[in-house]
Design an enzyme around this catalytic site. Sequence first.
Site, PDB file in Angstrom:
ATOM      1  N   ALA A  12      -8.912  48.849  49.606  1.00 47.48           N
ATOM      2  CA  ALA A  12      -7.839  49.100  48.628  1.00 47.48           C
ATOM      3  C   ALA A  12      -7.736  50.566  48.225  1.00 47.48           C
ATOM      4  CB  ALA A  12      -8.061  48.225  47.398  1.00 47.48           C
ATOM      5  N   GLY A  13      -8.318  51.446  49.034  1.00 50.17           N
ATOM      6  CA  GLY A  13      -8.265  52.874  48.689  1.00 50.17           C
ATOM      7  C   GLY A  13      -6.853  53.415  48.855  1.00 50.17           C
ATOM      8  N   ARG A  17      -5.876  61.216  51.908  1.00 55.96           N
ATOM      9  CA  ARG A  17      -6.161  62.240  52.915  1.00 55.96           C
ATOM     10  C   ARG A  17      -5.506  61.935  54.269  1.00 55.96           C
ATOM     11  NH1 ARG A  17     -12.570  62.148  51.628  1.00 55.96           N
ATOM     12  NH2 ARG A  17     -11.957  60.119  50.811  1.00 55.96           N
ATOM     13  N   ARG A 333      11.854  43.812  80.772  1.00 55.08           N
ATOM     14  CA  ARG A 333      12.049  43.630  79.328  1.00 55.08           C
ATOM     15  C   ARG A 333      11.704  42.211  78.909  1.00 55.08           C
ATOM     16  NH1 ARG A 333      17.978  45.380  78.862  1.00 55.08           N
ATOM     17  NH2 ARG A 333      17.690  44.511  76.789  1.00 55.08           N
ATOM     18  N   ASN A 386      26.439  40.332  82.299  1.00 54.60           N
ATOM     19  CA  ASN A 386      26.050  39.175  81.477  1.00 54.60           C
ATOM     20  C   ASN A 386      26.727  39.163  80.115  1.00 54.60           C
ATOM     21  OD1 ASN A 386      24.556  41.505  80.924  1.00 54.60           O
ATOM     22  ND2 ASN A 386      22.881  40.345  80.010  1.00 54.60           N
TER      23      ASN A 386
HETATM   24  C1  UD1 Z   1     -17.600  56.557  50.168  1.00 56.35           C
HETATM   25  C2  UD1 Z   1     -18.941  56.686  49.449  1.00 56.35           C
HETATM   26  C3  UD1 Z   1     -19.777  57.762  50.129  1.00 56.35           C
HETATM   27  C4  UD1 Z   1     -19.950  57.426  51.590  1.00 56.35           C
HETATM   28  C5  UD1 Z   1     -18.612  57.198  52.264  1.00 56.35           C
HETATM   29  C6  UD1 Z   1     -18.800  56.641  53.647  1.00 56.35           C
HETATM   30  C7  UD1 Z   1     -18.442  56.114  47.149  1.00 56.35           C
HETATM   31  C8  UD1 Z   1     -18.257  56.625  45.765  1.00 56.35           C
HETATM   32  N1  UD1 Z   1     -18.721  57.015  48.079  1.00 56.35           N
HETATM   33  O1  UD1 Z   1     -16.908  57.791  49.986  1.00 56.35           O
HETATM   34  O2  UD1 Z   1     -21.045  57.836  49.506  1.00 56.35           O
HETATM   35  O3  UD1 Z   1     -20.657  58.468  52.231  1.00 56.35           O
HETATM   36  O4  UD1 Z   1     -17.823  56.247  51.539  1.00 56.35           O
HETATM   37  O5  UD1 Z   1     -17.559  56.580  54.302  1.00 56.35           O
HETATM   38  O6  UD1 Z   1     -18.364  54.925  47.351  1.00 56.35           O
HETATM   39  N2  UD1 Z   1     -11.603  51.757  48.325  1.00 56.35           N
HETATM   40  C9  UD1 Z   1     -11.103  50.698  47.605  1.00 56.35           C
HETATM   41  N3  UD1 Z   1     -10.646  50.934  46.331  1.00 56.35           N
HETATM   42  C10 UD1 Z   1     -10.655  52.153  45.776  1.00 56.35           C
HETATM   43  C11 UD1 Z   1     -11.172  53.237  46.519  1.00 56.35           C
HETATM   44  C12 UD1 Z   1     -11.654  53.002  47.792  1.00 56.35           C
HETATM   45  O7  UD1 Z   1     -11.074  49.563  48.088  1.00 56.35           O
HETATM   46  O8  UD1 Z   1     -10.218  52.285  44.624  1.00 56.35           O
HETATM   47  C13 UD1 Z   1     -12.036  51.524  49.739  1.00 56.35           C
HETATM   48  C14 UD1 Z   1     -11.284  52.367  50.724  1.00 56.35           C
HETATM   49  O9  UD1 Z   1     -10.150  51.671  51.233  1.00 56.35           O
HETATM   50  C15 UD1 Z   1     -12.300  52.628  51.813  1.00 56.35           C
HETATM   51  C16 UD1 Z   1     -13.637  52.537  51.086  1.00 56.35           C
HETATM   52  O10 UD1 Z   1     -13.380  51.895  49.853  1.00 56.35           O
HETATM   53  O11 UD1 Z   1     -12.247  51.657  52.827  1.00 56.35           O
HETATM   54  C17 UD1 Z   1     -14.262  53.906  50.847  1.00 56.35           C
HETATM   55  O12 UD1 Z   1     -13.377  54.678  50.057  1.00 56.35           O
HETATM   56  P1  UD1 Z   1     -13.201  56.229  50.251  1.00 56.35           P
HETATM   57  O13 UD1 Z   1     -12.309  56.734  49.191  1.00 56.35           O
HETATM   58  O14 UD1 Z   1     -12.859  56.535  51.637  1.00 56.35           O
HETATM   59  O15 UD1 Z   1     -14.680  56.731  49.924  1.00 56.35           O
HETATM   60  P2  UD1 Z   1     -15.380  58.056  50.419  1.00 56.35           P
HETATM   61  O16 UD1 Z   1     -14.899  59.198  49.651  1.00 56.35           O
HETATM   62  O17 UD1 Z   1     -15.299  58.138  51.895  1.00 56.35           O
HETATM   63 CA    CA Z   2     -14.243  56.992  53.437  1.00 55.17          CA
END
Ligand code: UD1
Ligand code: CA
Length: 458
Positions: A12-13, A17, A333, A386
């Site tokens: 849910a991130g 980026r 196709r 056709n």
């Molecule tokens: C996170 C870790 C970091 C680790 C890295 C590995 C934390 C605080 N940090 O950082 O230590 O080295 O992953 O890849 O956890 N997500 C949600 N909801 C949110 C935010 C994120 O579901 O509100 C999900 C994202 O979709 C993703 C995962 O969590 O799949 C990681 O989130 P991301 O923001 O990429 O964390 P990193 O900064 O990479």
């Molecule tokens: Ca990540």
Amino acid sequence: MPEPFTVLVMAAGRGTRMHSELPKVLHPVCGKPMVEWVIDAACDAGAGHVVCITRPGDGVAEGLPDTVTVAEQTEGEGTGAAILAAREASGAVGTVVILSGDHPLLSGELIAELVARHGHEGAAATILTTEELDPTGYGRIVRGAGGAVERIVETKHTEGVRPEHLALREINIGTYAFHAPDLFGALEEVGTEHGERYLTGVFPVISAAGRRVAAYATSDPSSAMGVNDRADLMAVDSRAQRRLLERHARNGVTVMGADSIRVDADVPIGQDTTLWPGVTIRGRTSVGSSCEIGPHSTISDSVLGNGVAVRHSFLDGAVVQDGATLGPFAYLRPGARIGQGAKIGAFVEVKNSEIGAGTKVPHLSYIGDADIGENTNIGAGNITANYDGQNKHRTTIGRGVKTSVDTAFVAPVRVGDGAYTGAGSVITEDVPDGALGMARTRQINIEGYAQRKGEKPE
Ligand code: UD1
Ligand code: CA
């Protein structure tokens, strides 16, 4: 039998980026959305229950298998907020495994190893780590005396991070096994940093409660690779593609010029098939054995039997039976069904049509909405008309038919078995079995024409 465990997939991130309209975890790796790779790995590892954390309306839930429970993160930012959103849905009391939806290459085997190690150590939490990747931007593992993990220092934002922490090479790859009560108990005490509740904030809380945090280091860099931006996506995709092609090669597929070949995940390819350079095989495609594919062909959502040859061609939604040959420069196709041993040759387009076994359409033709019987030969430059401007109509051509060059079939029309057409005919009426259909104006020769022109010089 190991104890059943629950897997929570964080998906849910915001994925800022990636600079994309599409949620990060839906970006495909070898044709399959990242989150599906992670869910497949969880299932391979033997997860008893899989919960995927999504945002309302982000479209992530739509593609998931029915067996996956969806938990919506409606409030809060960060990985900690994500896990809190899954607390009820997880119903977990024993071991809960947390996976990140942006680490698509994590293998089920490694998850199973982590769970086994976690059970063996009897720790409150076991973190999967690695020293094999460039640690930039990842959380760094800070170990205390005796090797237990004290905390994880986040380095996505480097300001205020101590140099000795930036020097640490061991990173958190966002994969953990927890004893559920320790996880949810600690998470409530984690505050926010940079506007996010960090899941990694739980480790000092767990340690302070006198409970042990263990780490399990993997030396497999592919499994560890994460995707935060599209440069990461490129790297993960090419690693995944290489692994996939190597697996096909080990199973008996000859892969020539691997760097220019793309095969989607979950495409089966039979043994003794050869892939030549410039080949792309996508979607729900399957390829039989002893086929020659390429060079330079694209095949999407198509089914190819055994011994099929495809050269410099484009196929989308076609079914091709054993021994058929396509191309060079054929365009198939949706709904093109090519019979056994049939030939679709140069600059031929086929749509929504059945081409009988042994039938040849060798040159420069358009066959749309037609049914052609077996062992028929279609002359060069034949066209099925056709479409009457409003509706599509079918052309039916029997078996053993020989059509001459430049025949146009104005559908709906039927040509009987064993019939012929004359060159340049526009066939608007049915041709009976065994008949010759001719439909063109007779030639007239104007005698002395050149001479007459000569009398009146321009
Ligand atoms: C996170 C870790 C970091 C680790 C890295 C590995 C934390 C605080 N940090 O950082 O230590 O080295 O992953 O890849 O956890 N997500 C949600 N909801 C949110 C935010 C994120 O579901 O509100 C999900 C994202 O979709 C993703 C995962 O969590 O799949 C990681 O989130 P991301 O923001 O990429 O964390 P990193 O900064 O990479
Ligand atoms: Ca990540």
